[in-house]
Design a protein around this motif. Structure first.
Motif, PDB file in Angstrom:
ATOM      1  N   UNK A  42       0.841  -1.202   0.000  1.00  0.00           N
ATOM      2  CA  UNK A  42       0.000   0.000   0.000  1.00  0.00           C
ATOM      3  C   UNK A  42       0.868   1.240   0.000  1.00  0.00           C
ATOM      4  N   UNK A  43       0.295   2.316  -0.512  1.00  0.00           N
ATOM      5  CA  UNK A  43       0.894   3.645  -0.455  1.00  0.00           C
ATOM      6  C   UNK A  43      -0.199   4.617  -0.028  1.00  0.00           C
ATOM      7  N   UNK A  44       0.196   5.808   0.370  1.00  0.00           N
ATOM      8  CA  UNK A  44      -0.766   6.818   0.830  1.00  0.00           C
ATOM      9  C   UNK A  44      -1.184   7.717  -0.331  1.00  0.00           C
ATOM     10  N   UNK A  45      -2.485   8.008  -0.447  1.00  0.00           N
ATOM     11  CA  UNK A  45      -2.920   8.974  -1.457  1.00  0.00           C
ATOM     12  C   UNK A  45      -2.338  10.354  -1.142  1.00  0.00           C
ATOM     13  N   UNK A  53      -3.868   3.183  -0.213  1.00  0.00           N
ATOM     14  CA  UNK A  53      -4.180   2.593  -1.509  1.00  0.00           C
ATOM     15  C   UNK A  53      -3.538   1.218  -1.499  1.00  0.00           C
ATOM     16  N   UNK A  54      -4.346   0.186  -1.328  1.00  0.00           N
ATOM     17  CA  UNK A  54      -3.841  -1.185  -1.237  1.00  0.00           C
ATOM     18  C   UNK A  54      -3.960  -1.841  -2.604  1.00  0.00           C
ATOM     19  N   UNK A  55      -2.849  -2.450  -3.060  1.00  0.00           N
ATOM     20  CA  UNK A  55      -2.838  -3.109  -4.364  1.00  0.00           C
ATOM     21  C   UNK A  55      -2.287  -4.520  -4.221  1.00  0.00           C
ATOM     22  N   UNK A  56      -3.019  -5.477  -4.779  1.00  0.00           N
ATOM     23  CA  UNK A  56      -2.571  -6.871  -4.813  1.00  0.00           C
ATOM     24  C   UNK A  56      -1.894  -7.140  -6.148  1.00  0.00           C
ATOM     25  N   UNK A  90       6.310   0.297  -1.339  1.00  0.00           N
ATOM     26  CA  UNK A  90       5.292   0.646  -0.364  1.00  0.00           C
ATOM     27  C   UNK A  90       5.391  -0.182   0.901  1.00  0.00           C
ATOM     28  N   UNK A  91       4.335  -0.052   1.698  1.00  0.00           N
ATOM     29  CA  UNK A  91       4.188  -0.809   2.942  1.00  0.00           C
ATOM     30  C   UNK A  91       3.727  -2.215   2.582  1.00  0.00           C
ATOM     31  N   UNK A  92       4.445  -3.220   3.046  1.00  0.00           N
ATOM     32  CA  UNK A  92       4.123  -4.607   2.716  1.00  0.00           C
ATOM     33  C   UNK A  92       3.031  -5.131   3.642  1.00  0.00           C
ATOM     34  N   UNK A  93       1.924  -5.544   3.061  1.00  0.00           N
ATOM     35  CA  UNK A  93       0.844  -6.174   3.831  1.00  0.00           C
ATOM     36  C   UNK A  93       1.018  -7.685   3.873  1.00  0.00           C
ATOM     37  N   UNK A  94       1.420  -8.264   2.741  1.00  0.00           N
ATOM     38  CA  UNK A  94       1.665  -9.705   2.697  1.00  0.00           C
ATOM     39  C   UNK A  94       2.507 -10.037   1.472  1.00  0.00           C
ATOM     40  N   UNK A  95       3.174 -11.175   1.553  1.00  0.00           N
ATOM     41  CA  UNK A  95       3.951 -11.694   0.427  1.00  0.00           C
ATOM     42  C   UNK A  95       3.970 -13.205   0.549  1.00  0.00           C
ATOM     43  N   UNK A  96       3.596 -13.877  -0.512  1.00  0.00           N
ATOM     44  CA  UNK A  96       3.584 -15.335  -0.511  1.00  0.00           C
ATOM     45  C   UNK A  96       4.927 -15.850  -1.018  1.00  0.00           C
TER      46      UNK A  96
END
Length: 110
Positions: A42-45, A53-56, A90-96
């Motif tokens: 994610x990054x901040x608007x 702004x979360x992107x997969x 960006x900020x890492x939410x998850x990584x497989x």
């Protein structure tokens, strides 16, 4: 310094689990290296720094990053090198992690 190695699984969950096993409640993630099969950042608007702004990304990415562990919870910022010689940051939410690996170098702090 401790090295957390992930051969398979979700990166942020594994950092938290292995840090707990090592007795690390707070620490500096000095370096992160490896590659992920897919990831979420994610990054901040620009007009609202309190939002995300979360992107997969359903693509592989070679990663490098830093961050911290606070009260057992990892907070990681990454640069993911993706196809086309591009970087996704960006900020890492998850990584497989599955096909490759990840290594996280953690310095405990008190």
């Amino acid at each position: 310094m401790h090295v957390i190695e992930i051969q398979e699984g979700e990166l942020v969950t594994e950092i938290s689990r292995q840090a707990k096993e090592l007795g690390i409640l707070n620490g500096a993630i000095v370096s992160l290296i490896g590659a992920a099969d897919s990831f979420v950042v994610s990054t901040m608007p620009a007009k609202d720094p309190t939002a995300d702004n979360v992107t997969e990304y359903d693509m592989t990415g070679e990663m490098t990053g830093t961050g911290e562990i606070v009260d057992g919870k990892p907070h990681v910022h990454v640069v993911m090198g993706v196809e086309g010689d591009r970087g996704v940051t960006g900020h890492l939410h998850s990584a497989q992690i599955g096909h490759w690996f990840a290594r996280v170098y953690v310095m405990p702090v008190s």
